[in-house]
Design a protein around this motif. Structure first.
Motif, PDB file in Angstrom:
ATOM      1  N   GLN A 264       0.665  -1.271  -0.058  1.00 32.26           N
ATOM      2  CA  GLN A 264      -0.017  -0.120  -0.083  1.00 32.26           C
ATOM      3  C   GLN A 264       0.756   1.096   0.024  1.00 32.26           C
ATOM      4  O   GLN A 264       0.384   2.394  -0.232  1.00 32.26           O
ATOM      5  N   ILE A 265       2.006   0.957   0.163  1.00 34.45           N
ATOM      6  CA  ILE A 265       2.889   2.331   0.338  1.00 34.45           C
ATOM      7  C   ILE A 265       2.754   3.104  -1.324  1.00 34.45           C
ATOM      8  O   ILE A 265       3.071   4.279  -0.999  1.00 34.45           O
ATOM      9  N   ARG A 266       2.596   2.493  -2.017  1.00 29.99           N
ATOM     10  CA  ARG A 266       2.150   3.225  -3.355  1.00 29.99           C
ATOM     11  C   ARG A 266       1.239   3.861  -3.580  1.00 29.99           C
ATOM     12  O   ARG A 266       1.185   4.810  -4.068  1.00 29.99           O
ATOM     13  N   PHE A 267       0.260   3.839  -2.558  1.00 32.32           N
ATOM     14  CA  PHE A 267      -0.959   4.684  -2.390  1.00 32.32           C
ATOM     15  C   PHE A 267      -0.510   6.072  -1.387  1.00 32.32           C
ATOM     16  O   PHE A 267      -1.193   6.861  -1.204  1.00 32.32           O
TER      17      PHE A 267
ATOM     18  N   VAL B  56      -5.516   7.281   3.815  1.00 32.95           N
ATOM     19  CA  VAL B  56      -7.003   7.832   3.885  1.00 32.95           C
ATOM     20  C   VAL B  56      -7.326   8.721   2.768  1.00 32.95           C
ATOM     21  O   VAL B  56      -8.414   8.601   2.388  1.00 32.95           O
ATOM     22  N   SER B  57      -6.371   9.618   2.627  1.00 35.34           N
ATOM     23  CA  SER B  57      -6.746  10.821   1.732  1.00 35.34           C
ATOM     24  C   SER B  57      -6.757   9.982   0.163  1.00 35.34           C
ATOM     25  O   SER B  57      -7.775  10.376  -0.593  1.00 35.34           O
ATOM     26  N   TYR B  58      -6.058   8.979  -0.080  1.00 30.83           N
ATOM     27  CA  TYR B  58      -6.034   8.310  -1.356  1.00 30.83           C
ATOM     28  C   TYR B  58      -7.709   7.883  -1.586  1.00 30.83           C
ATOM     29  O   TYR B  58      -8.110   7.759  -2.405  1.00 30.83           O
ATOM     30  N   ALA B  59      -7.992   7.112  -0.418  1.00 36.71           N
ATOM     31  CA  ALA B  59      -9.532   6.493  -0.389  1.00 36.71           C
ATOM     32  C   ALA B  59     -10.573   7.763  -0.579  1.00 36.71           C
ATOM     33  O   ALA B  59     -11.372   7.346  -1.258  1.00 36.71           O
ATOM     34  N   MET B  60     -10.274   8.896  -0.057  1.00 36.74           N
ATOM     35  CA  MET B  60     -11.423  10.000  -0.217  1.00 36.74           C
ATOM     36  C   MET B  60     -11.304  10.543  -1.473  1.00 36.74           C
ATOM     37  O   MET B  60     -12.036  10.845  -1.907  1.00 36.74           O
ATOM     38  N   MET B  61      -9.998  10.522  -2.278  1.00 33.83           N
ATOM     39  CA  MET B  61      -9.922  11.297  -3.355  1.00 33.83           C
ATOM     40  C   MET B  61     -10.106  10.530  -4.551  1.00 33.83           C
ATOM     41  O   MET B  61     -10.340  10.828  -5.779  1.00 33.83           O
ATOM     42  N   ASN B  62     -10.051   9.253  -4.295  1.00 34.84           N
ATOM     43  CA  ASN B  62     -10.168   8.222  -5.590  1.00 34.84           C
ATOM     44  C   ASN B  62     -11.083   7.211  -5.179  1.00 34.84           C
ATOM     45  O   ASN B  62     -11.137   6.422  -4.460  1.00 34.84           O
ATOM     46  N   PRO B  63     -12.374   7.345  -5.783  1.00 37.96           N
ATOM     47  CA  PRO B  63     -13.305   6.251  -5.778  1.00 37.96           C
ATOM     48  C   PRO B  63     -12.832   4.939  -5.907  1.00 37.96           C
ATOM     49  O   PRO B  63     -12.217   4.921  -6.897  1.00 37.96           O
ATOM     50  N   GLY B  64     -13.284   4.124  -5.168  1.00 35.76           N
ATOM     51  CA  GLY B  64     -12.709   2.642  -5.170  1.00 35.76           C
ATOM     52  C   GLY B  64     -11.227   2.391  -4.742  1.00 35.76           C
ATOM     53  O   GLY B  64     -10.661   1.537  -4.977  1.00 35.76           O
ATOM     54  N   GLY B  65     -10.442   3.628  -4.323  1.00 41.69           N
ATOM     55  CA  GLY B  65      -9.164   3.620  -3.749  1.00 41.69           C
ATOM     56  C   GLY B  65      -9.020   2.863  -2.786  1.00 41.69           C
ATOM     57  O   GLY B  65      -8.084   2.077  -2.538  1.00 41.69           O
ATOM     58  N   ASP B  66     -10.062   2.662  -1.684  1.00 39.48           N
ATOM     59  CA  ASP B  66      -9.987   1.621  -0.701  1.00 39.48           C
ATOM     60  C   ASP B  66      -9.980   0.311  -1.053  1.00 39.48           C
ATOM     61  O   ASP B  66      -9.166  -0.664  -0.379  1.00 39.48           O
ATOM     62  N   VAL B  67     -10.754  -0.154  -1.976  1.00 36.71           N
ATOM     63  CA  VAL B  67     -10.791  -1.220  -2.697  1.00 36.71           C
ATOM     64  C   VAL B  67      -9.577  -1.822  -3.147  1.00 36.71           C
ATOM     65  O   VAL B  67      -9.053  -2.835  -2.854  1.00 36.71           O
TER      66      VAL B  67
ATOM     67  N   LEU C 199      -9.970  -5.335   6.471  1.00 40.55           N
ATOM     68  CA  LEU C 199     -11.419  -6.285   6.329  1.00 40.55           C
ATOM     69  C   LEU C 199     -12.209  -5.334   5.044  1.00 40.55           C
ATOM     70  O   LEU C 199     -13.427  -6.020   5.321  1.00 40.55           O
ATOM     71  N   GLY C 200     -11.687  -4.672   4.431  1.00 38.92           N
ATOM     72  CA  GLY C 200     -12.529  -4.175   3.300  1.00 38.92           C
ATOM     73  C   GLY C 200     -13.499  -3.023   3.771  1.00 38.92           C
ATOM     74  O   GLY C 200     -14.467  -2.824   3.268  1.00 38.92           O
ATOM     75  N   ILE C 201     -13.053  -2.377   4.927  1.00 40.32           N
ATOM     76  CA  ILE C 201     -13.965  -1.294   5.182  1.00 40.32           C
ATOM     77  C   ILE C 201     -13.131   0.114   4.782  1.00 40.32           C
ATOM     78  O   ILE C 201     -12.028   0.224   5.059  1.00 40.32           O
ATOM     79  N   ASP C 202     -14.143   0.921   4.146  1.00 42.28           N
ATOM     80  CA  ASP C 202     -13.508   2.297   3.739  1.00 42.28           C
ATOM     81  C   ASP C 202     -13.021   2.808   4.825  1.00 42.28           C
ATOM     82  O   ASP C 202     -13.828   3.285   5.967  1.00 42.28           O
ATOM     83  N   PRO C 203     -11.915   3.258   5.031  1.00 38.86           N
ATOM     84  CA  PRO C 203     -11.208   4.090   6.393  1.00 38.86           C
ATOM     85  C   PRO C 203     -11.413   5.447   6.587  1.00 38.86           C
ATOM     86  O   PRO C 203     -10.864   6.304   7.186  1.00 38.86           O
ATOM     87  N   VAL C 204     -12.453   6.066   5.381  1.00 42.68           N
ATOM     88  CA  VAL C 204     -12.712   7.387   5.423  1.00 42.68           C
ATOM     89  C   VAL C 204     -12.941   8.051   6.876  1.00 42.68           C
ATOM     90  O   VAL C 204     -12.482   9.321   7.131  1.00 42.68           O
ATOM     91  N   GLU C 205     -13.710   7.482   7.565  1.00 51.21           N
ATOM     92  CA  GLU C 205     -14.182   7.970   8.688  1.00 51.21           C
ATOM     93  C   GLU C 205     -12.853   8.153   9.818  1.00 51.21           C
ATOM     94  O   GLU C 205     -13.080   9.079  10.703  1.00 51.21           O
ATOM     95  N   LEU C 206     -11.756   7.542   9.529  1.00 51.60           N
ATOM     96  CA  LEU C 206     -10.563   7.541  10.464  1.00 51.60           C
ATOM     97  C   LEU C 206      -9.926   8.902  10.210  1.00 51.60           C
ATOM     98  O   LEU C 206      -8.984   9.108  10.715  1.00 51.60           O
TER      99      LEU C 206
END
Ligand code: FES
Length: 684
Positions: free
Chosen positions: A252-255, A263-274, A318-325
């Motif tokens: 995940q370091i590449r993200f 967390v920002s990557y997940a926020m900015m990129n739809p599907g980034g958490d996946v 776990l496959g849970i979007d970490p955006v709330e963190l």
């Protein structure tokens, strides 16, 4: 003496000291079970598994008040003879299920015959792990089907488990039920099952089964899933031994380098958490396969995995979007422990029925990794005030004693792991790990990983020819910065002096700042390894975050000093306490009160893997740990700014000052080419 009235014999077990009277002819295994003596058995006393080995002692035992005669146990029998001739058995040993009591006897249960044997840890705290794994092997003989009493094969297996092992409530999934009939018939209705019961399970789950008596291993993985590295121990669930330890970089370091950038990557990129979830799961599968190969076992024999990780890694695993963190109030989707099927996490390189246990998180920024450190180091049982620092990309900090424990997490960034450092690298052969700088000549000497010689010693060049001198690892950069400070080449504000100010060419200009040349290998085609002003700034930020976190907990606890400091984390094991204190990474304590606990989070994961009761224990402890949030606490900023100086702008370091003299230099005027001697001031 055998009781004349009842003809019962006295049986004394060591080392437990448990004793009781039994009718003549009672098998030793039965006596052990009735007394609650820890004597293993997989075959249920059928003379197949040899787990029940015991050593009887004969003669006078004044301590126990008995004399053991030669005929205290029945004669060596054919079952024992067959086992000994085929598989071998230490002289003097007997099978507890075969030997029957015929007179007063003293019986020793050797460690390998104990189910709950203790595994001695080789760490500073020397706490042992008591074996009590959630998965075990049991051999059963199942009644054959009978047309006149129609019951399913599974139901008769469940009855056999209840009658022969007192195991109630058994379940199996459909994939296992599909295999059940052929396996039962192949084994002529004798089978071995791998039975699992986690700490929250009401029922036992059959994970696997084999025809007849099966002796194959049961293994588990204890995984410390960090932001930068994923470290795993492969453990034998029979005795807790670690068969192999391995690790790899978290892909995940590449993200994003650190948690918040992911967390920002997940926020900015739809599907980034996946994407990040997929990456980390693939890496864990690869790690499981490689560690099994390294240990020479089949990865399909891995039946359990225990994870410890920080909250963001926890959610992404776990496959849970970490955006709330990423935003106050930093709510976790769930903070409790989790027991899952490994296949729900797409961990396919394990046994298909493997189970996963994830330790509970303490709060939104303090994860299961901190819980694992608490399980391993037990600050809640400490008499004195202990500060435990797990140094990584995020530092997990615990402070407390048996009265109260506080925890926080501090964003140190990856500098301590050699990242964001100009010549930084991971701890690997060729990396500089120890540094000394002569305060008079300002000349350095160093050691690299893989070679015991100092760079100034004869034979060093030859010894490091293979690996080369490739960079500086985390412990090396800490020593380098601290040594620069001790040698008067770095001022308390963190500025490296000019050649004129310091009197050494090694402080060479780099634009408007200066860098210290630690090693120049360019003539031999190697790198020039320097400590730059940027490196110093990165280390200052990291250590300020660490110190500020510790101070915040001390404020909250209402203490001005701590009694001892434990450095945890793989990297914490290599930090020199003196250099850590010169840098002001940790509060001032006597140096001999600074100890290393090695990879405490990984140890906590191993404890939870090997001992199911420890899972209840940490779940209870986590509720008692009070979480302090650094992100929203104004005092954290204040502490952070003051901690920027080396060692500190305002806090006194009397213990440190008693052992070293920090040169009182200032290079403020010289950095931009203004020249002139740096001021040297006298202490006091
Ligand atoms: S209990 Fe299995 S051999 Fe004795």
């Amino acid at each position: 003496m055998t009781d004349a009235a009842t003809q019962d014999a006295l049986v004394i077990f060591t080392p437990s000291g448990k004793r009781g009277r039994f009718p003549l002819g009672t098998p030793v295994l039965t006596a052990a079970r009735q007394l609650g003596v820890d004597l293993d058995s997989v075959c249920g006393g059928r003379g197949i598994c040899s787990k029940c080995q015991i050593t009887p002692s004969y003669g006078d035992f004044p301590k126990h008040g008995v004399t053991v005669a030669d005929g205290a146990l029945t004669e060596w029998n054919s079952v024992e003879e067959r086992y000994k001739s085929k598989r071998g058995m230490i002289d003097g040993r007997r099978l507890g299920c075969q030997a029957k009591v015929m007179g007063d006897v003293v019986i020793d249960v050797p460690p390998e015959s104990q189910v709950h044997k203790q595994v001695i840890r080789k760490s500073a705290t020397q706490r042992d792990i008591v074996m009590d794994p959630a998965t075990r092997l049991l051999y059963v003989e199942v009644a054959e089907p009978d047309m006149h009493e129609p019951t399913g094969d599974f139901e008769r297996l469940a009855i056999a488990l209840r009658e022969q092992w007192q195991v109630e409530d058994v379940v199996a999934d459909l994939a296992l039920l599909r295999r059940l009939q052929p396996v039962l018939r192949k084994g002529e209705f004798k089978v071995t099952v791998a039975l699992h019961k986690g700490n929250h399970d009401d029922r036992h789950r059959i994970l696997d089964l084999w025809p007849g008596f099966h002796e194959g291993g049961l293994y588990g993985l204890a995984i410390d899933l960090g932001s930068t590295t994923i470290a795993a121990h492969l453990c034998d669930l029979k005795d807790g031994s670690v068969l192999a330890s391995s690790g790899l970089m978290n892909p995940q370091i590449r993200f994003g380098e650190d948690l918040m950038s992911r967390v920002s990557y997940a926020m900015m990129n739809p599907g980034g958490d996946v994407e990040m979830t997929r990456a980390v799961r693939e890496a864990i599968n690869a790690l499981a396969a490689s560690i099994a190969t390294e240990a020479g076992i089949d990865a399909g024999a891995i039946y359990e995995v225990v994870f410890v990780c920080n909250p963001v890694m926890h959610h992404l695993l776990l496959g849970i979007d970490p955006v709330e963190l990423g935003q106050a109030p930093f709510a976790l989707a769930t903070s409790g422990s989790l027991s899952l099927d490994a296949r729900d996490l797409e961990l396919s390189n394990l046994n298909r029925a493997a189970r996963v246990y994830v330790l509970p998180c303490i709060a939104g920024h303090v994860g299961a990794d901190a819980a694992a450190v608490a399980l391993s180091e037990e600050p809640n049982k400490s008499k004195d005030m202990v500060l435990i620092v797990d140094v990584g990309t995020n530092a997990e900090i615990l402070l407390g004693n048996e009265t109260r424990v506080l925890a926080c997490s501090s964003p140190t960034g990856p500098a301590f792991e050699g990242a964001q450092i100009s010549s930084g690298q991971r701890a690997a052969p060729g990396a500089i790990e120890r540094v000394e700088i002569d305060p008079v000549t300002k000349e350095p000497r160093f050691k690299v990983i893989g070679c015991d010689l100092w760079s100034t010693e004869a034979g060093f060049a030859e010894a490091t020819k293979q690996t080369g001198i490739t960079g500086i690892c985390g412990s090396g950069i800490i020593e380098a910065v601290a040594e620069l400070r001790l040698a008067g080449l770095l001022d308390p504000g963190g500025l490296i002096g000019s050649p004129e100010q310091t009197g050494t060419w090694r402080c060479s200009p780099e634009g408007r700042t200066h860098s210290y040349v630690l090693h120049d290998g360019t003539a031999e085609g190697g790198p020039k390894i320097m400590v730059t002003q940027g490196d110093i700034r990165a280390i200052q930020l990291a250590k300020s975050a660490l110190y500020a976190g510790a101070r915040l907990l001390m404020d909250e606890m209402g203490v001005e000093k701590v009694d001892r400091v434990t450095l945890a984390g793989a990297f914490g094991a290599h930090i020199s306490p003196k250099h850590a204190m010169v840098l002001g990474m940790i509060p001032d304590v006597p140096l001999d009160e600074v100890t290393s606990a090695g990879n405490a989070a990984g140890t906590g994961a191993r404890i939870a893997l090997c001992n199911v009761a420890a899972r209840d224990q940490i779940e209870a402890t986590v509720h008692q740990i009070h979480k302090v949030e650094t992100a929203i606490e104004p005092r954290f900023q204040e502490h952070f700014v003051n901690a920027n100086a080396i060692p500190h702008a305002t806090d006194p370091f009397p213990e440190l000052n008693a052992i070293v003299t920090l040169p009182d230099v200032s290079f403020n005027a010289g950095g931009s080419g203004g020249g002139g001697e740096g001021r040297r001031r006298r202490r006091g």
